[in-house]
Design a protein around this motif. Structure first.
Motif, mmCIF file in Angstrom:
data_model
loop_
_atom_site.group_PDB
_atom_site.id
_atom_site.type_symbol
_atom_site.label_atom_id
_atom_site.label_comp_id
_atom_site.label_asym_id
_atom_site.label_seq_id
_atom_site.Cartn_x
_atom_site.Cartn_y
_atom_site.Cartn_z
ATOM 1 N N THR A 160 47.528 -48.942 36.154
ATOM 2 C CA THR A 160 47.119 -48.300 37.408
ATOM 3 C C THR A 160 46.296 -47.043 37.126
ATOM 4 O O THR A 160 45.265 -46.813 37.768
ATOM 5 N N LYS A 198 55.329 -38.660 39.185
ATOM 6 C CA LYS A 198 55.830 -40.004 38.941
ATOM 7 C C LYS A 198 56.618 -39.998 37.637
ATOM 8 O O LYS A 198 56.316 -39.202 36.738
ATOM 9 N N PRO A 199 57.603 -40.889 37.541
ATOM 10 C CA PRO A 199 58.382 -40.915 36.294
ATOM 11 C C PRO A 199 57.612 -41.604 35.163
ATOM 12 O O PRO A 199 58.014 -42.655 34.664
ATOM 13 N N ILE A 200 56.503 -41.011 34.762
ATOM 14 C CA ILE A 200 55.684 -41.569 33.688
ATOM 15 C C ILE A 200 55.544 -40.493 32.621
ATOM 16 O O ILE A 200 55.319 -39.334 32.963
ATOM 17 N N ASN A 244 50.368 -45.541 44.244
ATOM 18 C CA ASN A 244 51.568 -44.722 44.111
ATOM 19 C C ASN A 244 52.807 -45.582 43.852
ATOM 20 O O ASN A 244 53.664 -45.222 43.048
ATOM 21 N N TRP A 279 61.968 -28.872 36.074
ATOM 22 C CA TRP A 279 60.789 -28.542 35.271
ATOM 23 C C TRP A 279 60.777 -29.367 33.992
ATOM 24 O O TRP A 279 61.801 -29.506 33.336
ATOM 25 N N LYS A 280 59.623 -29.916 33.661
ATOM 26 C CA LYS A 280 59.437 -30.744 32.470
ATOM 27 C C LYS A 280 60.379 -31.943 32.446
ATOM 28 O O LYS A 280 60.874 -32.332 31.396
ATOM 29 N N GLU A 305 52.837 -48.515 42.406
ATOM 30 C CA GLU A 305 52.749 -49.033 41.033
ATOM 31 C C GLU A 305 53.109 -47.957 40.018
ATOM 32 O O GLU A 305 53.794 -48.221 39.032
ATOM 33 N N LEU A 306 52.632 -46.742 40.276
ATOM 34 C CA LEU A 306 52.926 -45.653 39.344
ATOM 35 C C LEU A 306 54.426 -45.364 39.284
ATOM 36 O O LEU A 306 54.942 -44.910 38.271
ATOM 37 N N HIS A 307 55.122 -45.653 40.373
ATOM 38 C CA HIS A 307 56.573 -45.488 40.365
ATOM 39 C C HIS A 307 57.261 -46.644 39.649
ATOM 40 O O HIS A 307 58.470 -46.609 39.446
ATOM 41 N N TYR A 347 61.261 -37.526 39.566
ATOM 42 C CA TYR A 347 60.393 -38.073 40.611
ATOM 43 C C TYR A 347 60.850 -39.439 41.101
ATOM 44 O O TYR A 347 60.311 -39.970 42.065
ATOM 45 N N ARG A 348 61.858 -40.013 40.426
ATOM 46 C CA ARG A 348 62.481 -41.216 40.998
ATOM 47 C C ARG A 348 63.237 -40.833 42.266
ATOM 48 O O ARG A 348 63.468 -41.662 43.141
ATOM 49 N N ARG A 395 52.388 -31.792 30.155
ATOM 50 C CA ARG A 395 53.800 -31.628 30.531
ATOM 51 C C ARG A 395 54.033 -30.289 31.200
ATOM 52 O O ARG A 395 54.909 -30.155 32.049
ATOM 53 N N ARG A 431 54.004 -38.032 30.067
ATOM 54 C CA ARG A 431 52.697 -37.378 30.093
ATOM 55 C C ARG A 431 51.804 -37.911 28.985
ATOM 56 O O ARG A 431 50.579 -37.967 29.145
ATOM 57 N N HIS A 450 56.467 -25.590 45.002
ATOM 58 C CA HIS A 450 56.012 -25.995 43.671
ATOM 59 C C HIS A 450 57.134 -25.872 42.642
ATOM 60 O O HIS A 450 57.257 -26.712 41.751
ATOM 61 N N PHE A 501 56.493 -28.357 39.540
ATOM 62 C CA PHE A 501 55.108 -28.125 39.140
ATOM 63 C C PHE A 501 54.842 -26.681 38.763
ATOM 64 O O PHE A 501 53.699 -26.262 38.639
ATOM 65 N N LEU A 502 55.914 -25.940 38.605
ATOM 66 C CA LEU A 502 55.782 -24.537 38.235
ATOM 67 C C LEU A 502 57.110 -24.156 37.596
ATOM 68 O O LEU A 502 58.163 -24.420 38.170
ATOM 69 N N PRO A 503 57.086 -23.563 36.405
ATOM 70 C CA PRO A 503 58.365 -23.122 35.823
ATOM 71 C C PRO A 503 58.757 -21.781 36.432
ATOM 72 O O PRO A 503 57.897 -20.938 36.665
ATOM 73 N N PRO A 522 60.048 -35.461 34.248
ATOM 74 C CA PRO A 522 59.409 -36.402 35.187
ATOM 75 C C PRO A 522 60.378 -37.408 35.799
ATOM 76 O O PRO A 522 60.074 -38.000 36.828
ATOM 77 N N GLU A 523 61.561 -37.584 35.173
ATOM 78 C CA GLU A 523 62.524 -38.540 35.721
ATOM 79 C C GLU A 523 62.965 -38.153 37.142
ATOM 80 O O GLU A 523 63.383 -39.009 37.921
ATOM 81 N N LEU A 566 56.970 -36.130 47.257
ATOM 82 C CA LEU A 566 56.291 -34.856 47.444
ATOM 83 C C LEU A 566 55.083 -35.042 48.340
ATOM 84 O O LEU A 566 54.261 -35.917 48.115
ATOM 85 N N THR A 578 50.708 -26.401 35.322
ATOM 86 C CA THR A 578 51.251 -25.869 36.558
ATOM 87 C C THR A 578 50.216 -26.010 37.660
ATOM 88 O O THR A 578 49.024 -25.871 37.434
#
Lengths: 305, 238
Positions: free
Chosen positions: B4, B87-89, A98, A67-68, A100-102, A73-74, B230, B91, A46, A51-53, A70-71, A78, B233
């Protein structure tokens, strides 16, 4: 090529320290994260997945914090341990969502490719909620692969898979590792890690217990003294025959339990010795059980080593 | 907005049994309106009282709670939110997309039926139908935004939401007049008051204050929900 770097990371929940001052670097290729249940593997994954600091320390992906951010995830794919997905979607719809979300240019083509990679096309029109555990695991895998990430994090990916599915996933991960992707998977089963990863990281009770080549760690694990409890048709005769061999370090007769306790210095040679000696002396073995083979004891031995 | 996420949220929220529950509640409101119209001699004041009691102070908070928490709460509880978060979206965009679904549902199942019930009972007299329709719309948007934030901020969103709607707005509000100033219901009622004919209904909050508070709450909760998402957790359960 991407590298995840964990430096001086601790994570605590209230009074409980789940991860304790861990520093490691996950490089391209396959890395196995090995440890008993409750060792902090999931917490580490995590932390690595953003997903966890961390309570202290930093986790970075090629110098960018995860952490914090989201970029990342390109680059990161996971596969979570929890089974919950969007059960009302079909396999196709789930992986397509998934994609599309990317924000992929051709989500349908990417979905087709990802489903083919995990050999799930045959069930893609069925609802994810109706899948078996192994099928769900594979469709989760497809959802993580759909954007062809250079880093793949998998939390206990082999749980609930049958041997054939396990082989298939292992092949797939090997291919990804050979392509130069960074693949990290966690497991509490030594054999799984051994079959797949050249490089392993061992965590025990939140601490980073060992790191390196699996053969080296495997040797540490198998070369330690092993204890066995043996019941046979003639414990006393077996005891004298065993102590004559160099790989036996100690023998004691437990008259109360009517059993023989043996300490062997080397697992493999003892495993070969015992049946040979028993047959030679015409002794029948009723029971041979390791006295200290629980994974925890193996790990605690490692930690001391 | 992310189409989506909107699609997935709508299917998750309205695909199961929840849609029947929501539809049943709005049908109940309409059935009551028809029965009252058929068997009672209604003045615009009676209609206003009915819509205030049944729709604005009961149905709207309840619907807001169901759709606001329903848009994201179950995904956080079972962990499937991870597929959206990994995902790079931004929040904020996730929150806005989910809020749109919640608001649309609140309008379809609560605000529109409120307007219809008003029209059935009072026709066009004293603008009661329109006033309560718009009031319900405003309340639906605000409750949805507030309860969506709650669902992200706490695992006990439904309980906290019920305490706010039942204890604060209804109970405390009926004894402590000052509490009514901080009540979404009163703000919506103030909007209704401005549209309906004079003397039909009255709110404790002036229209200006109500509008400012509504905009602040919707904007503030939506922004803060994005911030909370954001730093959401997902604790490991190993």
């Amino acid at each position: 090529m991407a590298t995840l770097t964990v430096s001086g990371v601790s994570r605590w929940f209230g009074n409980v320290v789940a991860v304790n001052d861990v520093t490691m670097s996950i490089d391209p290729g396959i890395t196995g994260l090995l440890g008993p249940n409750g060792a902090g593997k999931s917490t580490l994954i995590h932390l690595l997945g953003g997903f966890l600091p961390p309570s202290a320390g930093t986790v970075t992906l090629d110098d960018a914090p995860v952490w914090k951010n989201p970029e990342v995830y390109r680059t990161i794919g996971l596969v979570p341990e929890r089974e919950a997905t969007f059960d009302f979607l079909t396999g196709w719809e789930f992986v397509l969502a998934n994609a599309e979300l990317h924000g992929l240019d051709q989500p349908a083509a990417a979905t087709r490719k990802a489903l083919a990679t995990v050999a799930m096309e045959y069930a893609q029109e069925r609802k994810v909620g109706e899948y078996s555990k192994g099928m769900k695991q594979r469709v989760k895998m497809a959802s993580a692969l759909v954007h062809e990430p250079s880093v793949l994090l998998l939390d206990e990916p082999f749980n609930g898979m049958d041997p054939r599915q396990r082989m298939h996933l292992m092949d797939l991960l090997r291919k990804m590792g050979a392509d130069g992707r960074t693949v990290l998977f966690s497991s509490h089963i030594l054999e799984e890690v051994e079959q797949l990863a050249h490089h392993i990281e061992v965590v025990v009770a939140g601490r980073h217990a060992a790191s390196g080549d699996f053969r080296e760690i495997r040797r540490l694990m198998t070369d330690r003294p092993h204890q066995f409890v043996i019941r046979s048709s003639d414990d006393r005769a077996l005891a004298s025959a065993l102590i004559a061999d160099g790989s036996t370090e100690g023998v004691s007769l437990d008259l109360q339990d009517k059993a023989l306790r043996v300490q062997a210095s080397h697992l493999l040679s003892f495993a070969e010795l015992l049946p040979r000696v028993a047959r030679g002396a015409g002794i029948r073995l009723y029971e041979v059980s390791p006295a200290d083979e629980s994974l925890e004891s193996v790990f605690s031995y490692l930690v001391k080593a | 907005m992310n189409s989506t996420i909107i699609r997935m949220t709508a299917r998750a929220m309205l695909g199961g049994r929840r849609i029947y529950l929501l539809a049943a509640l709005s049908v109940l409101l309409l059935v009551l309106a028809v029965l009252l119209r058929l068997f009672a001699d209604l003045s615009p004041d009676d209609t206003a009282q009915f819509l205030h009691g049944v729709s604005l102070s009961t149905l709207l908070p309840l619907f807001g709670l169901i759709v606001g928490t329903g848009a994201i709460g179950p995904e956080i509880d079972d962990g499937s939110i991870v597929y959206i978060l990994a995902k790079p979206i931004s929040r904020a965009e996730i929150v806005r997309s989910k809020l749109l679904v919640a608001v649309t549902a609140a309008i379809a199942f609560a605000a529109a039926p409120t307007f219809l019930a008003g029209a059935i009972m009072a026709g066009t007299s004293a603008n009661v139908a329109l006033g309560f329709g718009v009031g319900a719309l405003v309340a639906g948007v605000t409750y949805s935004a507030l309860f969506l934030l709650l669902a992200i901020a706490t695992r006990h969103a439904v309980i906290v939401g019920l305490v706010y709607a039942l204890a604060w707005e209804s109970l405390v509000g009926s004894f402590v007049p000052g509490a009514r100033t901080l009540s979404i219901q009163q703000w919506a009622l103030s909007v209704t008051e401005a549209i309906t004919g004079p003397g039909v209904i009255s709110s404790d909050v002036s229209l200006g204050a109500a509008l400012v508070l509504l905009v602040l709450v919707v904007g503030g909760t939506t922004w803060y929900a994005g911030e909370r998402l954001r730093v959401l957790t997902l604790a490991g359960d190993d």
